[in-house]
Design an enzyme around this catalytic site. Structure first.
Site, PDB file in Angstrom:
ATOM      1  N   PHE A 228      53.265  45.344  50.566  1.00 17.27           N
ATOM      2  CA  PHE A 228      53.825  44.764  49.468  1.00 17.27           C
ATOM      3  C   PHE A 228      53.375  43.307  49.573  1.00 17.27           C
ATOM      4  O   PHE A 228      53.841  42.392  49.060  1.00 17.27           O
ATOM      5  CB  PHE A 228      55.353  44.863  49.910  1.00 17.27           C
ATOM      6  CG  PHE A 228      56.072  45.974  49.913  1.00 17.27           C
ATOM      7  CD1 PHE A 228      56.070  46.912  48.699  1.00 17.27           C
ATOM      8  CD2 PHE A 228      56.511  46.534  51.084  1.00 17.27           C
ATOM      9  CE1 PHE A 228      56.711  48.161  48.744  1.00 17.27           C
ATOM     10  CE2 PHE A 228      57.103  47.864  51.209  1.00 17.27           C
ATOM     11  CZ  PHE A 228      57.347  48.226  50.032  1.00 17.27           C
ATOM     12  N   ARG A 310      49.032  31.840  40.088  1.00 11.70           N
ATOM     13  CA  ARG A 310      49.602  33.017  39.189  1.00 11.70           C
ATOM     14  C   ARG A 310      51.085  32.315  38.605  1.00 11.70           C
ATOM     15  O   ARG A 310      51.459  32.775  37.616  1.00 11.70           O
ATOM     16  CB  ARG A 310      49.831  34.142  39.942  1.00 11.70           C
ATOM     17  CG  ARG A 310      50.294  35.505  39.356  1.00 11.70           C
ATOM     18  CD  ARG A 310      50.038  36.800  39.823  1.00 11.70           C
ATOM     19  NE  ARG A 310      48.864  37.228  39.797  1.00 11.70           N
ATOM     20  CZ  ARG A 310      48.158  38.130  38.532  1.00 11.70           C
ATOM     21  NH1 ARG A 310      49.448  38.438  37.889  1.00 11.70           N
ATOM     22  NH2 ARG A 310      47.072  38.341  38.577  1.00 11.70           N
ATOM     23  N   THR A 442      43.291  36.611  39.841  1.00 11.23           N
ATOM     24  CA  THR A 442      43.037  35.244  39.059  1.00 11.23           C
ATOM     25  C   THR A 442      41.733  34.810  39.656  1.00 11.23           C
ATOM     26  O   THR A 442      41.008  33.946  38.995  1.00 11.23           O
ATOM     27  CB  THR A 442      44.095  34.199  39.279  1.00 11.23           C
ATOM     28  OG1 THR A 442      44.740  34.212  40.718  1.00 11.23           O
ATOM     29  CG2 THR A 442      45.216  34.561  38.400  1.00 11.23           C
ATOM     30  N   ALA A 511      47.158  42.635  43.758  1.00  9.51           N
ATOM     31  CA  ALA A 511      47.078  42.395  42.118  1.00  9.51           C
ATOM     32  C   ALA A 511      47.154  43.550  41.474  1.00  9.51           C
ATOM     33  O   ALA A 511      46.856  43.538  40.202  1.00  9.51           O
ATOM     34  CB  ALA A 511      45.812  41.526  41.840  1.00  9.51           C
ATOM     35  N   GLU A 713      53.029  45.873  40.447  1.00  7.57           N
ATOM     36  CA  GLU A 713      53.700  44.729  40.830  1.00  7.57           C
ATOM     37  C   GLU A 713      54.714  44.593  39.717  1.00  7.57           C
ATOM     38  O   GLU A 713      55.860  44.473  39.737  1.00  7.57           O
ATOM     39  CB  GLU A 713      52.893  43.669  40.876  1.00  7.57           C
ATOM     40  CG  GLU A 713      52.113  43.407  42.142  1.00  7.57           C
ATOM     41  CD  GLU A 713      51.019  42.532  42.122  1.00  7.57           C
ATOM     42  OE1 GLU A 713      50.034  42.433  41.344  1.00  7.57           O
ATOM     43  OE2 GLU A 713      51.138  41.457  42.789  1.00  7.57           O
TER      44      GLU A 713
HETATM   45  N1  MTE Z   1      54.253  50.629  46.652  1.00  7.70           N
HETATM   46  C1  MTE Z   1      54.531  51.108  48.189  1.00  7.70           C
HETATM   47  N2  MTE Z   1      55.021  52.189  48.297  1.00  7.70           N
HETATM   48  N3  MTE Z   1      54.251  50.375  49.019  1.00  7.70           N
HETATM   49  C2  MTE Z   1      53.560  49.150  49.034  1.00  7.70           C
HETATM   50  O1  MTE Z   1      53.391  48.464  50.046  1.00  7.70           O
HETATM   51  N4  MTE Z   1      52.749  47.339  47.382  1.00  7.70           N
HETATM   52  C3  MTE Z   1      52.943  46.766  46.085  1.00  7.70           C
HETATM   53  C4  MTE Z   1      52.566  47.829  44.835  1.00  7.70           C
HETATM   54  N5  MTE Z   1      53.495  49.046  45.258  1.00  7.70           N
HETATM   55  C5  MTE Z   1      53.354  48.646  47.771  1.00  7.70           C
HETATM   56  C6  MTE Z   1      53.405  49.525  46.626  1.00  7.70           C
HETATM   57  C7  MTE Z   1      51.925  45.817  45.775  1.00  7.70           C
HETATM   58  S1  MTE Z   1      52.267  44.384  46.282  1.00  7.70           S
HETATM   59  C8  MTE Z   1      50.597  45.847  45.338  1.00  7.70           C
HETATM   60  S2  MTE Z   1      49.650  44.615  44.724  1.00  7.70           S
HETATM   61  C9  MTE Z   1      50.342  47.268  44.682  1.00  7.70           C
HETATM   62  O2  MTE Z   1      51.145  48.339  45.089  1.00  7.70           O
HETATM   63  C10 MTE Z   1      48.735  47.555  45.335  1.00  7.70           C
HETATM   64  O3  MTE Z   1      48.416  48.903  44.999  1.00  7.70           O
HETATM   65  P1  MTE Z   1      47.681  49.211  43.913  1.00  7.70           P
HETATM   66  O4  MTE Z   1      46.784  48.137  43.495  1.00  7.70           O
HETATM   67  O5  MTE Z   1      46.920  50.325  43.907  1.00  7.70           O
HETATM   68  O6  MTE Z   1      48.850  49.405  42.749  1.00  7.70           O
HETATM   69 MO1  MOS Z   2      50.365  42.658  46.188  1.00 12.62          MO
HETATM   70  S1  MOS Z   2      51.507  41.107  46.251  1.00 12.62           S
HETATM   71  O1  MOS Z   2      49.377  41.751  45.114  1.00 12.62           O
HETATM   72  O2  MOS Z   2      49.414  42.875  47.615  1.00 12.62           O
END
Ligand code: MTE
Ligand code: MOS
Length: 764
Positions: A228, A310, A442, A511, A713
């Site tokens: 996250f 951001r 960004t 991101a 996000e």
């Molecule tokens: N979903 C799960 N299950 N666990 C995670 O830690 N992180 C979030 C989101 N969804 C997260 C999640 C965050 S902060 C981001 S930036 C994106 O997943 C990153 O993955 P992606 O770029 O493949 O979407």
């Molecule tokens: Mo997600 S806060 O950009 O790891």
């Protein structure tokens, strides 16, 4: 074709059966040591004396690491080098690591770590944003974006309102805490298994800490049990400390933080305050706005420049702001260094503008939804953001229209008003809020990715790319892309751990851009191999390249049909390379740092949500009764995974805005460092009625991987609707026309205070 199918997460069965290997599950050699940090108990001060004799003599202890044991740089800060792995003379937050101890067992290490006797000379500590603003305690220069003549227009606006917005931070509360296993290799090498979103950065920081180079350090991550944003920069601390002890002892070292240590030591979402001054007309349309944003960055820079950047570009959310000034202050405080968290400053800025809109609606006695609509970006007019990017893909009107209809927003708002009139104790509220979120890092240079695809002579495929898996389903999406490109069943593609020695110089998986970037890079790699096979087949069988097709594991060459496996085996014998890298960089984006204008985002993701809540006016407790969500993921690579992201993101946002409260005492010690005092949403907090849908027939107008959109996000910000439904319910409990003073998180205490403004502050 695999792409577009609602397939379960590739590790779903392993997750449920417990077979999925997380960092802590990797079989460690028998000689492995377990490490734990010794941390400071004061927020700001000088270490006068650090007596580690009891630590050293505790049962099982093998060694202690202090700054003197770091062969290279005592730093894990990625952007600015202001994050010591172990604090030297100066302590800057309660919880800061001073040393690490390694013992033969995990328990022994943790016990020993608490035995240090530290004498401090305490210094005054700045703990919160308002104190930092008063002291002008900033980590970096403030930034400002202005368009038009906000101050002049404000002075002549038909209506004007000033106010403040306050919102708390958030702990990531990933189920798997921060962990690394460092394994010394021959010739000064180091292999690190790290639970990290950013293997390349961990590689670089470990190399610097060890005084060696990138080629001597490999970092691997098969998966994280959630991240996250919390494992974007912070994982490097854990990995670097483990590597330093591994180097010192020449033994494998595992460093795993327990929950309390994790919450005390590692950064969180930035809490923000904002002051605004808004001018508006009779319909509630904003004519001018000034916003001062200030965030608690903690003691060091970490990713605060980007997070606040951001925020600086998300004060508009889905609204056109003609005359506007936004100032962003990055406050230095003697608290843990705050970091990335799903939305990365965007959610905080959007909470600000949504409150502005809500206050306008209350001042004019209008339905907040009408004020929101009056301010939406136009299509073909009123469509340029205050940082100069044209909003070319605006679909917020369509989403709001559809959701308003399917959720029966208007009727229910009326029904709720009637219901409230007859209900003295329980009050209900409903709110619809939009989301528009910019997609791309960004910092332009991070918008690149690499992949490595190996096809083995037996027709199976091994996929490697620079992205990391944290539960979000990135790996299966990228595997779907590769399977589709090669025309093989998904079962033919195996996903391997992210590994800096296979794909170098990668960006953090952050991101929300993981599948946009790595999907494209992996597609390019697979395409290279496919085109080599097409060339080979068309030459061998004298057919035009256009007559060669790959689908469902079958290769059609003119009138011939062969299995993919046969083709690959034959290609190998004919000495055709079956392995390829792939690379991608996002087009079109740029940012002029001096002018604060540009096109920082490749495109925008949109969504909207309607929440309905009930509050108990005697206790302040709230309950989310129903949510309706319509979210745009473009043409989905995997609707099952995307739906999971929407639901999970929404509920995580609800936690941030309603129940997750971080509390520091007057000495700057964080008191909420365990689930006993920090309340994340549980399954039982999911509303009884939830209608969650992905926008149908959606297609990214930009050329993204299969026209999909990022999803990680943006859904978090759908939860702002829940906060606003609570505001509505509070309004119903107050005399008509009352101002609502409700900070986030809207805990029972704050709700009770908001609806009993004149009552004695028993909770203060
Ligand atoms: N979903 C799960 N299950 N666990 C995670 O830690 N992180 C979030 C989101 N969804 C997260 C999640 C965050 S902060 C981001 S930036 C994106 O997943 C990153 O993955 P992606 O770029 O493949 O979407
Ligand atoms: Mo997600 S806060 O950009 O790891």
């Amino acid at each position: 074709m695999s792409v577009g199918r609602a397939l379960p997460h590739d590790s779903a069965e392993l997750h449920v059966s417990g077979e999925a290997l997380y960092c802590d599950d990797i079989p460690a050699p028998a000689s492995t040591l377990h490490a734990a940090f010794g941390i400071s108990t004061i927020a700001h001060g000088r270490v006068r004396d650090l007596d580690l004799s009891l630590v050293a003599n505790a049962p099982g202890v093998v060694t202690i690491a202090t700054p003197a044991d770091i062969p290279g740089e005592n730093n894990y800060g990625s952007v600015v080098h202001d994050d010591p792995i172990f604090a030297e003379a100066l302590v800057q937050y309660a919880g800061q690591p001073l040393f690490a101890v390694a013992a033969t067992t995990y328990r022994a290490a943790r016990k020993a770590a608490s035995l240090a006797r530290v004498q401090y000379e305490e210094l005054p500590a700045i703990l919160d944003v308002r104190s930092a603003l008063a002291a002008e305690s900033y980590l970096m220069p403030s930034e400002r974006i202005v368009r038009g003549k906000p101050h002049e227009v404000l002075a002549t606006a038909p209506h004007r309102r000033r106010g403040s917005v306050t919102m708390g931070g958030q702990d990531h509360f990933y189920l798997e805490g921060q962990v690394a296993l460092a394994l010394p290799q021959e010739g000064g090498g180091m292999l690190v298994h790290s639970s990290t979103q950013h293997p390349t950065e961990v590689q670089g920081i470990v190399a610097h800490a060890l005084g060696t180079s990138a080629h001597a350090v490999s970092v691997q991550c098969r998966r994280m049990g959630g991240a996250f944003g919390g494992k974007e920069s912070q994982a490097a601390l854990i990995a670097a400390a483990a590597a330093v002890i591994a180097r010192k002892t020449a033994r494998p070292v595992k460093l795993r933080l327990d929950r309390d240590a994790d919450m005390l030591i590692t950064g969180k979402r930035h809490d923000f305050v904002a002051d605004f001054d808004v001018g508006f007309d009779e319909r509630g349309r904003i004519v001018a706005l000034t916003v001062m944003l200030a965030s608690r960055c903690g003691y060091s820079a970490d990713l605060s420049a980007a997070v606040n950047g951001r925020a600086l570009t998300h004060v508009d959310n889905a609204y056109f702001l003609e005359h506007v000034e936004v100032i962003s202050h990055r406050c230095k405080t003697h608290t843990v260094s705050n970091t990335a968290f799903r939305g990365f400053g965007g959610p905080q800025a959007m909470v600000v503008i949504e409150q502005v809109i809500d206050e306008i609606a209350r001042a004019l006695s209008l339905d907040p939804l009408d004020v929101r609509r009056a301010n939406f970006y136009g299509v073909g007019e009123r469509d340029t953001t205050y940082y100069g990017q044209k909003v070319e893909d605006n679909i917020i009107h369509d989403i709001a229209d559809r959701l308003e209809g399917t959720s029966r927003y208007r009727q229910r708002r009326k029904e709720i008003a009637e219901w409230n009139a007859a209900s003295p104790v329980i009050k209900r509220g409903i709110a619809l809020t939009p989301v528009k979120f910019g997609i791309s890092f960004t910092a332009t240079q991070f918008n690149q990715a690499g992949a490595l695809v190996n096809v083995y002579a037996d027709g199976t495929v091994l996929l490697n790319h620079g992205g990391t898996e944290m539960g979000q389903g990135l790996h299966i999406k990228v595997a779907q892309v590769v399977a589709t490109e090669l025309g093989v069943p998904l079962s033919a593609v195996r996903i391997s751990a992210t590994d800096t020695s296979k794909v170098p110089n990668t960006s953090a998986t952050a991101a929300s851009s993981g599948s946009d970037l790595n999907g494209m890079a992996a597609q390019a790699a697979a395409r290279t191999i496919r085109l080599r096979l097409v060339d080979y087949l068309s030459e061998t069988y004298h057919v035009a390249p256009g007559e060669v097709e790959f689908a469902d594991g079958v290769v059609t060459v003119g009138a011939r049909h062969m299995s993919f496996r046969e083709v690959v085996a034959a290609a190998y014998l004919s000495r055709i390379s079956l392995s390829s890298t792939g690379y991608y960089r996002t087009p079109k984006i740029f940012w002029d740092k001096a002018a604060m204008t540009g096109r920082p985002f490749f495109y925008f993701a949109y969504g909207a949500a309607v929440s309905e809540v009930a509050i108990d006016t005697l206790t302040g407790e709230t309950q989310l009764l129903r949510v309706d969500i319509l979210h745009d993921v473009g043409s989905s690579l995997n609707p099952a995974v995307d739906l999971g992201q929407v639901e999970g993101g929404f509920l995580q946002g609800v936690g941030w805005l309603t129940s997750e409260e971080l509390y520091w005492n007057a000495r700057g010690q964080m008191c909420t460092h365990a689930p006993s005092t920090y309340k994340i949403p549980a399954a039982s907090d999911w509303p009884e009625l939830a209608n969650v849908a992905l926008l149908e027939r959606a297609r990214n107008r930009e050329d993204t991987i299969y026209r999909s959109k990022a999803v990680g996000e943006p859904p978090l910000m759908l939860a702002i609707s829940t906060l606003h439904a609570i505001r509505e319910a509070c309004a119903a409990a107050l005399p008509a026309g009352s101002a609502i003073d409700l900070p986030a998180p809207a805990t029972p205490e704050t709700v009770l205070r908001a609806i009993t403004p004149l009552a004695p502050r028993v909770f203060a």
